[in-house]
Motif scaffolding. Structure first.
Motif, PDB file in Angstrom:
ATOM      1  N   LEU A 132      34.055  41.662  48.206  1.00 56.31           N
ATOM      2  CA  LEU A 132      33.617  42.035  49.402  1.00 56.31           C
ATOM      3  C   LEU A 132      33.282  40.607  50.198  1.00 56.31           C
ATOM      4  O   LEU A 132      33.762  40.731  51.309  1.00 56.31           O
ATOM      5  CB  LEU A 132      32.344  42.713  49.274  1.00 56.31           C
ATOM      6  CG  LEU A 132      32.073  43.896  50.377  1.00 56.31           C
ATOM      7  CD1 LEU A 132      33.304  44.983  50.007  1.00 56.31           C
ATOM      8  CD2 LEU A 132      30.612  44.497  50.232  1.00 56.31           C
ATOM      9  N   PHE A 133      32.595  39.689  49.684  1.00 52.71           N
ATOM     10  CA  PHE A 133      32.192  38.456  50.307  1.00 52.71           C
ATOM     11  C   PHE A 133      33.563  37.830  50.835  1.00 52.71           C
ATOM     12  O   PHE A 133      33.814  37.137  51.848  1.00 52.71           O
ATOM     13  CB  PHE A 133      31.452  37.739  49.548  1.00 52.71           C
ATOM     14  CG  PHE A 133      29.932  38.307  49.235  1.00 52.71           C
ATOM     15  CD1 PHE A 133      29.504  39.317  49.892  1.00 52.71           C
ATOM     16  CD2 PHE A 133      29.066  37.605  48.312  1.00 52.71           C
ATOM     17  CE1 PHE A 133      28.280  39.857  49.781  1.00 52.71           C
ATOM     18  CE2 PHE A 133      28.018  38.468  48.023  1.00 52.71           C
ATOM     19  CZ  PHE A 133      27.394  39.492  49.059  1.00 52.71           C
ATOM     20  N   VAL A 134      34.575  37.597  49.844  1.00 53.86           N
ATOM     21  CA  VAL A 134      35.801  36.757  50.259  1.00 53.86           C
ATOM     22  C   VAL A 134      36.551  37.579  51.318  1.00 53.86           C
ATOM     23  O   VAL A 134      36.751  36.998  52.233  1.00 53.86           O
ATOM     24  CB  VAL A 134      36.507  36.717  49.004  1.00 53.86           C
ATOM     25  CG1 VAL A 134      37.957  36.385  49.427  1.00 53.86           C
ATOM     26  CG2 VAL A 134      35.958  35.693  47.937  1.00 53.86           C
ATOM     27  N   ILE A 148      35.959  52.605  46.313  1.00 53.37           N
ATOM     28  CA  ILE A 148      36.615  53.643  45.517  1.00 53.37           C
ATOM     29  C   ILE A 148      36.893  53.432  43.994  1.00 53.37           C
ATOM     30  O   ILE A 148      36.474  54.077  42.899  1.00 53.37           O
ATOM     31  CB  ILE A 148      37.872  54.079  46.024  1.00 53.37           C
ATOM     32  CG1 ILE A 148      37.827  54.685  47.385  1.00 53.37           C
ATOM     33  CG2 ILE A 148      38.738  55.064  44.948  1.00 53.37           C
ATOM     34  CD1 ILE A 148      37.017  56.241  47.437  1.00 53.37           C
ATOM     35  N   ALA A 149      37.065  51.943  43.668  1.00 52.30           N
ATOM     36  CA  ALA A 149      37.071  51.611  42.293  1.00 52.30           C
ATOM     37  C   ALA A 149      35.744  51.630  41.600  1.00 52.30           C
ATOM     38  O   ALA A 149      35.700  51.893  40.514  1.00 52.30           O
ATOM     39  CB  ALA A 149      37.716  50.310  42.472  1.00 52.30           C
ATOM     40  N   LEU A 150      35.005  51.128  42.390  1.00 56.73           N
ATOM     41  CA  LEU A 150      33.411  51.381  41.949  1.00 56.73           C
ATOM     42  C   LEU A 150      32.950  52.398  41.475  1.00 56.73           C
ATOM     43  O   LEU A 150      32.439  52.690  40.365  1.00 56.73           O
ATOM     44  CB  LEU A 150      32.723  50.566  42.748  1.00 56.73           C
ATOM     45  CG  LEU A 150      31.012  49.950  42.225  1.00 56.73           C
ATOM     46  CD1 LEU A 150      30.965  49.343  41.016  1.00 56.73           C
ATOM     47  CD2 LEU A 150      30.175  49.606  43.311  1.00 56.73           C
ATOM     48  N   TRP A 151      33.026  53.299  42.234  1.00 58.88           N
ATOM     49  CA  TRP A 151      32.663  54.774  42.141  1.00 58.88           C
ATOM     50  C   TRP A 151      33.480  55.339  40.921  1.00 58.88           C
ATOM     51  O   TRP A 151      33.027  55.948  40.220  1.00 58.88           O
ATOM     52  CB  TRP A 151      33.161  55.440  43.458  1.00 58.88           C
ATOM     53  CG  TRP A 151      32.990  57.255  43.317  1.00 58.88           C
ATOM     54  CD1 TRP A 151      31.687  57.819  43.308  1.00 58.88           C
ATOM     55  CD2 TRP A 151      33.748  58.118  42.798  1.00 58.88           C
ATOM     56  NE1 TRP A 151      31.912  59.321  42.904  1.00 58.88           N
ATOM     57  CE2 TRP A 151      33.280  59.451  42.827  1.00 58.88           C
ATOM     58  CE3 TRP A 151      35.187  57.914  42.551  1.00 58.88           C
ATOM     59  CZ2 TRP A 151      33.950  60.301  42.291  1.00 58.88           C
ATOM     60  CZ3 TRP A 151      35.901  59.276  42.256  1.00 58.88           C
ATOM     61  CH2 TRP A 151      35.163  60.367  42.228  1.00 58.88           C
ATOM     62  N   ALA A 197      32.410  45.887  36.944  1.00 57.78           N
ATOM     63  CA  ALA A 197      32.735  46.107  37.940  1.00 57.78           C
ATOM     64  C   ALA A 197      31.678  45.703  39.308  1.00 57.78           C
ATOM     65  O   ALA A 197      32.414  45.394  40.329  1.00 57.78           O
ATOM     66  CB  ALA A 197      33.031  47.886  38.185  1.00 57.78           C
ATOM     67  N   THR A 198      30.504  45.930  38.879  1.00 58.02           N
ATOM     68  CA  THR A 198      29.403  45.690  40.111  1.00 58.02           C
ATOM     69  C   THR A 198      29.621  44.290  40.308  1.00 58.02           C
ATOM     70  O   THR A 198      29.458  43.489  41.323  1.00 58.02           O
ATOM     71  CB  THR A 198      28.222  46.089  39.474  1.00 58.02           C
ATOM     72  OG1 THR A 198      27.751  45.694  38.466  1.00 58.02           O
ATOM     73  CG2 THR A 198      28.113  47.526  39.610  1.00 58.02           C
ATOM     74  N   VAL A 199      29.800  43.247  39.133  1.00 58.29           N
ATOM     75  CA  VAL A 199      29.711  41.816  39.181  1.00 58.29           C
ATOM     76  C   VAL A 199      31.022  41.493  39.919  1.00 58.29           C
ATOM     77  O   VAL A 199      30.677  40.418  40.648  1.00 58.29           O
ATOM     78  CB  VAL A 199      29.740  41.253  37.746  1.00 58.29           C
ATOM     79  CG1 VAL A 199      29.821  39.653  37.838  1.00 58.29           C
ATOM     80  CG2 VAL A 199      28.309  41.663  37.103  1.00 58.29           C
ATOM     81  N   LEU A 200      32.037  42.166  39.906  1.00 57.33           N
ATOM     82  CA  LEU A 200      33.361  41.677  40.565  1.00 57.33           C
ATOM     83  C   LEU A 200      33.058  42.323  41.920  1.00 57.33           C
ATOM     84  O   LEU A 200      33.920  41.712  43.042  1.00 57.33           O
ATOM     85  CB  LEU A 200      34.627  42.327  39.936  1.00 57.33           C
ATOM     86  CG  LEU A 200      35.731  41.992  40.432  1.00 57.33           C
ATOM     87  CD1 LEU A 200      36.128  40.478  40.356  1.00 57.33           C
ATOM     88  CD2 LEU A 200      37.037  42.677  39.594  1.00 57.33           C
TER      89      LEU A 200
END
Length: 288
Positions: free
Chosen positions: A278-280, A246-249, A270-273
């Motif tokens: 997601l992985f963590v 949601i934050a990315l969108w 935002a995309t870099v973060l």
């Protein structure tokens, strides 16, 4: 030029930031496919082979684009266009790294992982690189090799691929669109100068690019929840992935409204973060 500077320039040819991302996504695929890291030797061989192949492919990409890099403000100081490393030396360096990496994966990991690494290199060097001068579809075409590394990690751990591995591929594939579109908007003048057919160069008003940012962000949001639906992760991941999506969108939507460079930088950040979050989350969920 001293030896340290020369080594540093060759290291720069391997695009360390891209290689680091490929290593992280490969490691994630290995971890999730094997439900942990149980064969340390194979895991190390995977990382070495992937690092060499990715670094070699990046070098060959810069060799092929050396004349175009020289026209761009962002890339004109790279080792080849700047004259620090001769083009022929870079070509040999790239070929050696790529073949050595694939050989290590074939001998020390398995043939499927080696094939996926070879396929990644082929698509990146022989398809995506020339496509940048032909069609705006290069972003989507380039997202295919960019999304293969977690498949390689999964194959290294299990010896096969399945639906769960495919979901990791799809997450990476979708994510690359808002990520690279934000870069394309920031550098549209530079890309135009070099003759690259990025979408905001072909269509300067950005209308279709902004629509793509929103649509791919929505698709990413829904696909990112699939791991929880199929039991690959749990509630912690699901909640975090939904919030991150949601934050990315929202950041992408703000860019579509303002079309400003500042908001393009915000989307890039935002995309870099997004991926590390997601992985963590998925690793924490699987581990605990």
């Amino acid at each position: 030029m001293n030896i340290i500077s020369i080594i540093s320039s060759y290291f720069e040819l391997t695009k360390p930031r891209i290689t680091s991302l490929v290593l992280v996504t490969s490691a994630l695929g290995f971890f999730l496919g094997g439900q942990g890291i149980h064969d340390v030797g194979r895991f190390i061989a995977l990382l070495i082979g992937v690092a060499l192949t990715c670094g070699g492919s990046s070098t060959l990409n810069q060799y092929l684009e050396r004349e175009f890099d020289a026209k761009m403000l962002r890339t004109r100081n790279r080792p080849i266009p700047a004259g620090i490393i001769p083009a022929a030396h870079a070509l040999n360096f790239g070929i050696i790294l790529t073949l050595l990496g694939i050989f290590i994966l074939y001998v020390k990991v398995n043939i499927l992982t080696a094939f996926l690494s070879l396929l990644t290199s082929f698509l990146y060097i022989m398809v995506y690189t020339p496509m940048k001068r032909v069609s705006w579809l290069n972003t989507t075409i380039g997202a295919f090799p960019g999304a293969i590394p977690p498949l390689g990690g999964w194959a290294a751990a299990t010896g096969h691929l399945n639906f769960s591995a495919g979901i990791l591929f799809l997450i990476l594939f979708l994510w690359q669109h808002p990520h690279f579109y934000s870069i394309a908007w920031l550098l549209k003048d530079d890309y135009k100068r070099a003759g690259f057919k990025m979408l905001p160069v072909v269509e300067p008003d950005g209308k279709r690019m902004f629509a793509h940012i929103l649509s791919f962000s929505w698709m990413l949001l829904f696909v990112s929840l699939v791991p929880a639906m199929i039991g690959l992760s749990g509630a912690i991941y699901a909640g975090g992935a939904f919030a991150a999506g949601i934050a990315l969108w929202w950041v992408g939507r703000r860019l579509t409204l303002t079309r400003s460079l500042a908001d393009a930088r915000n989307l890039l950040k935002a995309t870099v973060l997004y991926l590390p979050v997601l992985f963590v989350l998925i690793i924490l969920d699987v581990t605990f």
